[in-house]
Design a protein around this motif. Structure first.
Motif, PDB file in Angstrom:
ATOM      1  N   UNK A  49       0.719  -1.134   0.050  1.00  0.00           N
ATOM      2  CA  UNK A  49       0.048   0.003   0.215  1.00  0.00           C
ATOM      3  C   UNK A  49       0.864   1.376  -0.100  1.00  0.00           C
ATOM      4  N   UNK A  50       0.072   2.324  -0.368  1.00  0.00           N
ATOM      5  CA  UNK A  50       1.167   3.654  -0.422  1.00  0.00           C
ATOM      6  C   UNK A  50       0.925   4.306   0.947  1.00  0.00           C
ATOM      7  N   UNK A  51       2.019   4.438   1.416  1.00  0.00           N
ATOM      8  CA  UNK A  51       2.131   5.320   2.653  1.00  0.00           C
ATOM      9  C   UNK A  51       1.691   6.743   2.757  1.00  0.00           C
ATOM     10  N   UNK A  52       0.976   6.890   3.638  1.00  0.00           N
ATOM     11  CA  UNK A  52       0.668   8.395   3.628  1.00  0.00           C
ATOM     12  C   UNK A  52       1.624   9.224   4.474  1.00  0.00           C
ATOM     13  N   UNK A  53       1.733  10.534   3.692  1.00  0.00           N
ATOM     14  CA  UNK A  53       2.637  11.365   4.079  1.00  0.00           C
ATOM     15  C   UNK A  53       2.004  12.743   4.438  1.00  0.00           C
ATOM     16  N   UNK A  54       1.978  13.313   5.475  1.00  0.00           N
ATOM     17  CA  UNK A  54       1.342  14.468   5.618  1.00  0.00           C
ATOM     18  C   UNK A  54       2.690  15.739   5.399  1.00  0.00           C
ATOM     19  N   UNK A  55       2.566  16.202   4.167  1.00  0.00           N
ATOM     20  CA  UNK A  55       3.616  17.132   4.035  1.00  0.00           C
ATOM     21  C   UNK A  55       3.856  18.341   4.664  1.00  0.00           C
ATOM     22  N   UNK A  56       2.704  18.872   5.394  1.00  0.00           N
ATOM     23  CA  UNK A  56       2.869  19.787   6.549  1.00  0.00           C
ATOM     24  C   UNK A  56       3.608  19.414   7.655  1.00  0.00           C
ATOM     25  N   UNK A  57       3.289  18.217   8.260  1.00  0.00           N
ATOM     26  CA  UNK A  57       3.958  17.772   9.355  1.00  0.00           C
ATOM     27  C   UNK A  57       5.419  17.283   8.865  1.00  0.00           C
ATOM     28  N   UNK A  58       5.517  16.676   7.799  1.00  0.00           N
ATOM     29  CA  UNK A  58       6.697  15.958   7.383  1.00  0.00           C
ATOM     30  C   UNK A  58       7.620  16.931   7.494  1.00  0.00           C
ATOM     31  N   UNK A  59       7.666  18.297   6.950  1.00  0.00           N
ATOM     32  CA  UNK A  59       8.744  19.162   6.785  1.00  0.00           C
ATOM     33  C   UNK A  59       8.693  20.389   7.789  1.00  0.00           C
ATOM     34  N   UNK A  60       7.930  19.893   8.606  1.00  0.00           N
ATOM     35  CA  UNK A  60       7.988  20.722   9.749  1.00  0.00           C
ATOM     36  C   UNK A  60       8.170  20.293  11.244  1.00  0.00           C
ATOM     37  N   UNK A  61       7.627  18.942  11.498  1.00  0.00           N
ATOM     38  CA  UNK A  61       7.763  18.346  12.894  1.00  0.00           C
ATOM     39  C   UNK A  61       8.974  17.026  12.747  1.00  0.00           C
ATOM     40  N   UNK A  62       9.822  17.107  13.748  1.00  0.00           N
ATOM     41  CA  UNK A  62      10.996  16.256  13.567  1.00  0.00           C
ATOM     42  C   UNK A  62      10.262  14.896  13.969  1.00  0.00           C
ATOM     43  N   UNK A  63       9.592  14.948  14.926  1.00  0.00           N
ATOM     44  CA  UNK A  63       8.989  13.592  15.398  1.00  0.00           C
ATOM     45  C   UNK A  63       8.293  12.693  14.227  1.00  0.00           C
ATOM     46  N   UNK A  64       7.597  13.636  13.343  1.00  0.00           N
ATOM     47  CA  UNK A  64       7.030  12.648  12.255  1.00  0.00           C
ATOM     48  C   UNK A  64       7.951  12.224  11.256  1.00  0.00           C
ATOM     49  N   UNK A  65       8.988  12.918  11.003  1.00  0.00           N
ATOM     50  CA  UNK A  65      10.152  12.644  10.280  1.00  0.00           C
ATOM     51  C   UNK A  65      10.597  11.270  10.668  1.00  0.00           C
ATOM     52  N   UNK A  66      11.004  11.339  12.007  1.00  0.00           N
ATOM     53  CA  UNK A  66      11.364  10.155  12.738  1.00  0.00           C
ATOM     54  C   UNK A  66      10.872   8.865  12.457  1.00  0.00           C
ATOM     55  N   UNK A  67       9.388   8.995  12.581  1.00  0.00           N
ATOM     56  CA  UNK A  67       8.580   7.967  12.710  1.00  0.00           C
ATOM     57  C   UNK A  67       8.536   7.402  11.020  1.00  0.00           C
ATOM     58  N   UNK A  68       8.424   8.338  10.121  1.00  0.00           N
ATOM     59  CA  UNK A  68       8.553   7.800   8.682  1.00  0.00           C
ATOM     60  C   UNK A  68       9.826   7.050   8.312  1.00  0.00           C
ATOM     61  N   UNK A  69      10.965   7.657   9.054  1.00  0.00           N
ATOM     62  CA  UNK A  69      12.181   7.131   8.844  1.00  0.00           C
ATOM     63  C   UNK A  69      12.262   5.373   9.538  1.00  0.00           C
ATOM     64  N   UNK A  70      11.609   5.432  10.525  1.00  0.00           N
ATOM     65  CA  UNK A  70      11.674   4.176  11.204  1.00  0.00           C
ATOM     66  C   UNK A  70      10.516   3.257  10.375  1.00  0.00           C
ATOM     67  N   UNK A  71       9.572   3.655   9.657  1.00  0.00           N
ATOM     68  CA  UNK A  71       8.951   2.619   8.751  1.00  0.00           C
ATOM     69  C   UNK A  71      10.083   2.080   7.624  1.00  0.00           C
ATOM     70  N   UNK A  72      10.745   2.990   7.030  1.00  0.00           N
ATOM     71  CA  UNK A  72      11.394   2.896   5.949  1.00  0.00           C
ATOM     72  C   UNK A  72      12.647   1.947   6.365  1.00  0.00           C
ATOM     73  N   UNK A  73      13.234   2.393   7.620  1.00  0.00           N
ATOM     74  CA  UNK A  73      14.311   1.384   8.142  1.00  0.00           C
ATOM     75  C   UNK A  73      13.881  -0.193   8.484  1.00  0.00           C
ATOM     76  N   UNK A  74      12.634  -0.374   8.856  1.00  0.00           N
ATOM     77  CA  UNK A  74      11.974  -1.693   9.031  1.00  0.00           C
ATOM     78  C   UNK A  74      11.700  -2.508   7.644  1.00  0.00           C
ATOM     79  N   UNK A  75      11.508  -1.682   6.596  1.00  0.00           N
ATOM     80  CA  UNK A  75      11.285  -2.204   5.236  1.00  0.00           C
ATOM     81  C   UNK A  75      12.593  -2.704   4.925  1.00  0.00           C
ATOM     82  N   UNK A  76      13.759  -1.899   4.988  1.00  0.00           N
ATOM     83  CA  UNK A  76      14.950  -2.336   4.624  1.00  0.00           C
ATOM     84  C   UNK A  76      15.684  -3.149   5.541  1.00  0.00           C
ATOM     85  N   UNK A  77      14.964  -3.471   6.737  1.00  0.00           N
ATOM     86  CA  UNK A  77      15.743  -4.521   7.767  1.00  0.00           C
ATOM     87  C   UNK A  77      15.282  -5.630   7.016  1.00  0.00           C
ATOM     88  N   UNK A  78      14.130  -5.765   6.389  1.00  0.00           N
ATOM     89  CA  UNK A  78      13.306  -7.079   5.989  1.00  0.00           C
ATOM     90  C   UNK A  78      13.897  -7.260   4.444  1.00  0.00           C
TER      91      UNK A  78
END
Length: 306
Positions: free
Chosen positions: A257-286
């Motif tokens: 499925x296509x992950x949803x990205x709230x561009x307002x939050x992604x480019x302004x909230x560090x915690x939101x970016x960290x969460x998205x990076x964590x999702x990508x890191x898990x995908x790369x681990x697999x």
């Protein structure tokens, strides 16, 4: 197959064939771009773009023919049955060599729309390259530097607006965008310098995929997670295949499925970016574990990171 010939002869032949193939089709695409410049109607430009995409299809097909001539390659391809040429895809992949794009366009050419890249706007002004990419409707994007944003805060968000405008044409034309999220080709030296937590991969970078999803997220129907493996290669896969030495290429496609990205939050909230990076890191681990299992099946073992 001509792999019975000396490696040096194969390298010369492959260099000539690849150069001729690229020159012919890139020349036709660039010529189409010149014609496209003078077409005033959107429908006419779109029709010409479809012809340019067929030229890219021909380039990819000829690359496959050249690979067939060079080496006795066993192709292990998985996941094509779930794909559709009339859909919109964002494809992410590990990156091993200059061979990757030739392999991926060849394998996927009859299953999804021809692959396109997000390109830096500066590339538009390079002779032939910029015109060819423009004629294929590859989206050019501007990225304002952090320094400039600090001096001119009003520019914040302008890059995304401009990129979205450039991608509006894709609403009526099925499209595939590819992103190598590691940002660079894998080498053992880069792997060591990064202190990568993965055995076969560099660290993934979330910024590019987040930007693509912010610009086109509502248009994509699926995310394609592509895993490339050249299990028997000892150095650069492109060099080895040009010497007729590669005997197996593995491509695995996972439809997500296509992950949803709230561009307002992604480019302004560090915690939101960290969460998205964590999702990508898990995908790369697999993905890393998947590659490890492939290597074991082919009699190659690499130790876990400790």
């Amino acid at each position: 197959m001509l792999n019975f010939l000396p490696a040096s002869i194969l390298y010369i032949m492959s260099s000539l064939l690849l150069a001729i193939n690229t020159t012919v089709w890139a020349g036709l695409i660039s010529l189409g771009g010149i014609v496209k410049l003078f077409i005033p109607f959107i429908a006419g430009r779109n029709a010409l773009t479809r012809i340019m995409n067929k030229f890219m299809w021909a380039w990819a097909t000829c690359n496959g023919g050249i690979l067939y001539l060079l080496a006795d390659i066993e192709w292990d391809i998985q996941g094509l049955e779930n794909l559709d040429k009339n859909s919109w895809y964002l494809l992410i992949s590990n990156h091993l060599s200059g061979l990757d794009i030739a392999v991926q366009t060849y394998v996927l050419r009859n299953h999804i729309p021809m692959l396109k890249f997000f390109l830096k706007r500066e590339l538009m002004y390079i002779p032939f390259l910029g015109l060819g990419c423009w004629s294929l409707d590859m989206p050019f994007m501007s990225r304002t530097s952090p320094t400039k944003l600090k001096k001119q805060p009003k520019l914040k968000g302008k890059d995304l607006i401009a990129t979205r405008r450039a991608c509006e044409k894709f609403k009526t034309m099925p499209t595939s965008i590819i992103n190598y999220v590691e940002g660079s080709r894998f080498t053992e030296d880069k792997h060591a310098r990064q202190n990568s937590p993965y055995r076969y991969l560099l660290k993934p970078k979330a910024g590019g995929i987040a930007f693509a999803l912010s610009a086109m997220g509502e248009q994509f129907t699926h995310l394609l997670n592509c895993t490339l493996v050249y299990p028997q290669t000892k150095s650069d896969p492109l060099s080895e295949v040009m010497h007729g030495k590669i005997n197996k290429i593995i491509v695995k496609i996972e439809v997500l499925p296509v992950p949803e990205v709230d561009n307002t939050r992604y480019f302004s909230e560090a915690a939101y970016r960290v969460e998205f990076q964590r999702w990508l890191n898990q995908l790369w681990k697999e993905k890393d574990e998947q590659i490890h299992q492939v290597m074991l099946e082919n009699g190659i073992e690499k130790q876990d990171k400790t």
